[in-house]
Design a protein around this motif. Sequence first.
Motif, PDB file in Angstrom:
ATOM      1  N   PRO A  26       1.425   8.034   1.790  1.00  0.00           N
ATOM      2  CA  PRO A  26       1.413   6.789   2.572  1.00  0.00           C
ATOM      3  C   PRO A  26       1.778   5.597   1.684  1.00  0.00           C
ATOM      4  O   PRO A  26       1.299   5.480   0.557  1.00  0.00           O
ATOM      5  CB  PRO A  26      -0.041   6.692   3.054  1.00  0.00           C
ATOM      6  N   GLY A  27       2.632   4.736   2.202  1.00  0.00           N
ATOM      7  CA  GLY A  27       3.049   3.561   1.447  1.00  0.00           C
ATOM      8  C   GLY A  27       4.230   3.789   0.535  1.00  0.00           C
ATOM      9  O   GLY A  27       4.755   2.830  -0.053  1.00  0.00           O
ATOM     10  N   ASP A  28       4.686   5.039   0.384  1.00  0.00           N
ATOM     11  CA  ASP A  28       5.890   5.298  -0.416  1.00  0.00           C
ATOM     12  C   ASP A  28       7.093   4.626   0.236  1.00  0.00           C
ATOM     13  O   ASP A  28       7.222   4.600   1.467  1.00  0.00           O
ATOM     14  CB  ASP A  28       6.170   6.806  -0.508  1.00  0.00           C
ATOM     15  N   SER A 172       4.820  -1.068  12.535  1.00  0.00           N
ATOM     16  CA  SER A 172       4.941   0.374  12.325  1.00  0.00           C
ATOM     17  C   SER A 172       4.174   0.856  11.098  1.00  0.00           C
ATOM     18  O   SER A 172       3.917   0.102  10.158  1.00  0.00           O
ATOM     19  CB  SER A 172       6.421   0.743  12.170  1.00  0.00           C
ATOM     20  N   ASP A 173       3.855   2.146  11.123  1.00  0.00           N
ATOM     21  CA  ASP A 173       3.301   2.844   9.958  1.00  0.00           C
ATOM     22  C   ASP A 173       4.395   3.579   9.203  1.00  0.00           C
ATOM     23  O   ASP A 173       4.279   3.817   8.001  1.00  0.00           O
ATOM     24  CB  ASP A 173       2.243   3.856  10.410  1.00  0.00           C
ATOM     25  N   LEU A 174       5.453   3.986   9.923  1.00  0.00           N
ATOM     26  CA  LEU A 174       6.593   4.695   9.334  1.00  0.00           C
ATOM     27  C   LEU A 174       7.860   4.037   9.846  1.00  0.00           C
ATOM     28  O   LEU A 174       8.088   3.967  11.052  1.00  0.00           O
ATOM     29  CB  LEU A 174       6.560   6.181   9.723  1.00  0.00           C
ATOM     30  N   LEU A 175       8.695   3.555   8.930  1.00  0.00           N
ATOM     31  CA  LEU A 175       9.943   2.867   9.283  1.00  0.00           C
ATOM     32  C   LEU A 175      11.118   3.684   8.764  1.00  0.00           C
ATOM     33  O   LEU A 175      11.198   3.984   7.567  1.00  0.00           O
ATOM     34  CB  LEU A 175       9.951   1.465   8.668  1.00  0.00           C
ATOM     35  N   GLY A 201       3.958  -0.250   5.100  1.00  0.00           N
ATOM     36  CA  GLY A 201       3.943   1.113   5.613  1.00  0.00           C
ATOM     37  C   GLY A 201       4.790   2.044   4.760  1.00  0.00           C
ATOM     38  O   GLY A 201       5.216   1.712   3.651  1.00  0.00           O
ATOM     39  N   THR A 202       5.019   3.245   5.294  1.00  0.00           N
ATOM     40  CA  THR A 202       5.875   4.232   4.634  1.00  0.00           C
ATOM     41  C   THR A 202       7.313   4.007   5.107  1.00  0.00           C
ATOM     42  O   THR A 202       7.576   3.971   6.313  1.00  0.00           O
ATOM     43  CB  THR A 202       5.420   5.661   4.975  1.00  0.00           C
ATOM     44  N   LEU A 203       8.219   3.855   4.166  1.00  0.00           N
ATOM     45  CA  LEU A 203       9.621   3.558   4.467  1.00  0.00           C
ATOM     46  C   LEU A 203      10.488   4.722   4.002  1.00  0.00           C
ATOM     47  O   LEU A 203      10.358   5.188   2.869  1.00  0.00           O
ATOM     48  CB  LEU A 203      10.049   2.269   3.749  1.00  0.00           C
TER      49      LEU A 203
END
Length: 651
Positions: A26-28, A172-175, A201-203
Motif C-alpha cells: 500500500p502506498g507504493d 481513490s485507494d488505487l490509481l 494511495g497506491t499508484l
Amino acid sequence: MIRLQQLSLMRGLKPLFENVDLTLNPGDHIGLIGPNGAGKSSLFALLRGELHSDQGSIDFPARWQVAHVAQETPALPRPAIEYAIDGDNRLRALEQQLADAEHLTDEAEHGNRVGELHGLLADAGVYTVRSRAEQLLTGLGFSSDQMNQPVSSFSGGWRMRLNLAQALMCPSDLLLLDEPTNHLDLDAILWLEDWLKRYEGTLVIISHDRDFLDGVVNVIVHIDERKLKRYSGNYSAFERQRAAQMVLAQAAIEKQGRQREHLESFISRFRAKASKAKQAQSRMKALARMEELAPLRAAAEFSFEFKEPASAPNPLMVMEDADTGYRLDDRTEKRVVTGINFALQNGQRIGLLGVNGAGKSTLIKTLAGELAPLSGEARFGRGLVIGYFHQHQVDMLRHDESPLWHMARLAPNVREQELRNFLGSFNFNGVMASSPIAPFSGGEKARLALALIVWQRPNLLLLDEPTNHLDLETREALTEALAQFEGTLVLVSHDRHLLRATTDEFMIVADGQLQPFDGDLDDYRDWLFKTRLTPGGSPAPLPSSTPVVAVAPVTAAERKEQKKQEAEERQRRSGLRKPIESQIKRLEEKIARQQALKAGVDAKLADPHIYDADRKDALKALVAEQAYCARELEKLESEWLGQHEALEQLG
C-alpha cells in the motif's frame, strides 16, 4: 496490498503471463514497464476486473476505490468543470441521495435523512469540491473560460485531459494511469508530476517518459519473458540494476556452459568403462538436473543516425520585426507571437519552452515555411533543407500504403533494395516494409515519419513533440541520433530527458513574445509554479540576469571560442571519467577471477564423492570457501555498481 499468486493469462493463443508471483505494498508508486505487447494494459484490465486470469489469482482489498482514465469521452453539453467533478463518484452519489430525500413525505424522516446527508456531504468535501476541480483543470492547462465550456466543444486531446481530471478527482485507494502524459504539454506534465508525488494511495503508471517516472515512482515492475519482476527505486535505478544483472546473468550462462562441457566430456569418455560407469551415471543425473539458463534476451537495440548535411548556410534564416499567427475565414488576423527579431545560426540547438497555447507550434510552422509572417520579413538561407516533424504528421501518412511506397515516392530513382536496407535500419524489415501501415501502432507510424525526414539529410530540424507514441527504446534512439546531429535543431518537447540531452540553449514563447530563457528546466519549473499553475497567478519576470533582447547573430570568433570551451569541458570530464573507468575494469577482472574460483568450488561440490563419510572435513572446508566466494562477489558487485553510479553522475 496487491498480491499476484501463480497468475497466468492468455490473450488468444499468446501467453502474456506465466505463473507470476508479485507483491505490491500500500502506498507504493509503481512504474509498469515492458515492450509493446508484453501485457501492460492487460494487467490494468485485470486490476479493474475487466479481465480474469486463466490461472492463479490477483487480490487486493475489496473496499479499495479504484480510479483510472476513461478512454472514451461522450460529446456532452455538460460544462467541463462539472464533468471533472463527476469523477468524485461518492460525492455525486450523496448529492443524488439528497435530491431523492427532498421528495420524502414524512417530515420527521425527511428532516433526519436530509440532515444526515448534509453531514456526509460535508465530510466528502462538498464545500471545497469546486475549488479542487478548478485547481486540477488549471494544472492541466484549462483557462477559467474553458472550464465552463461544454465537453462537446473540446478536441480529442483536450477531452482526454478531462478524463484525467476525473480520475484525479476520484478519492481513490488505487490509481491506474496508462500513458497519462501523451496528451499533455510540458507545463501540464510538471504539474501532474507534482500532484502524483503527493498522492497517498497506491499508484500504478505506464509511461515511456523516463524523467516523469524518475520523479513519481519508487518501484519499477518490469515485464520480461512473461514474468513480472519488482525493482526498488525509480527508472534510473532500475536501469542500473538491470544492467548489472545482465552482466552477471551472462557470466552465469558462460559458467553453466563450461560445466555442461565438462560433464558431457566426462560422460562421453567414461560411459563404457565399468570402473567409471557409476560416476558417469552420476554425472548424467547432474546434467539432467542442471536447469537450463535462458539466453539473455535484451530488447533488440534500435538506433539510427542523421547523415551529415550536404550544405550549411549561415545564418539559416533571419526574421525581422515578424508577427506570426493566422488569417481567419473572415480575413481577420489572429496574431500569436509578435515583434520577432531572430537569426538562426548554423549549429544552434534550441529547446523552445512555453505554456500550452503560448504559440510554440505557430512559431515552428512559421520557421518551417508552412505559415507566412503576418507582417515583417522571414528570409531563408540558400541551400536550407528543413526536416519538419509535427504532432499530426502521422495522420498525413497514406495508411493504405506501405513504408516502401512512402520511401519510393520520396526517392523514385533509388533502387528498391537500398530503400529496404534503409527501412530495415528503422526496424521495418521483410514483409513489414511492404505491408500497409494501417494496422501499425502509433509508435511505428511515428518511426516511419522520422525515417522519411532522416532520408532527406536536413540541415535544420524543426521537431514539434516528436516523442508522442514512441516507446522508451525508440525515444533513446532518437535522443542519441539528435545528440550526434551536426546540423541545427529547434525542438518543442514535453520529454525533459530529450531536451536536456540534445539542446544547448532555451528560448521561451511567453506573453506573445519570443525571448531568451536564462536558466535550465528546473528554473522553468519554478517559474511555472510561481506564475502559471495556480489559479489567479500573476505573471512574474522570466529568470534572466540580463534584459530581454533580440537574439543577435553569433560571430565566427565567438563560435570558435565556444567550441574551444566545449572541448575543454569534454577534456575535463574525460579526465574525471578515466580513473573511474579504470577502477571499473579492475573490479570486473576481480569479479571474473572470483567467479572462476567459485566455479571451481561449485564443481568440487558437484562431485558425489565429496559427500562420503570420510571426507567431512574437506566438505566443510569447501562449503566455507563457497560462502566466502559468495560474500566477496557480493562486495565486489556492490562496489562495481557504486562506480557506475559515480560515472553516470559525471554525464
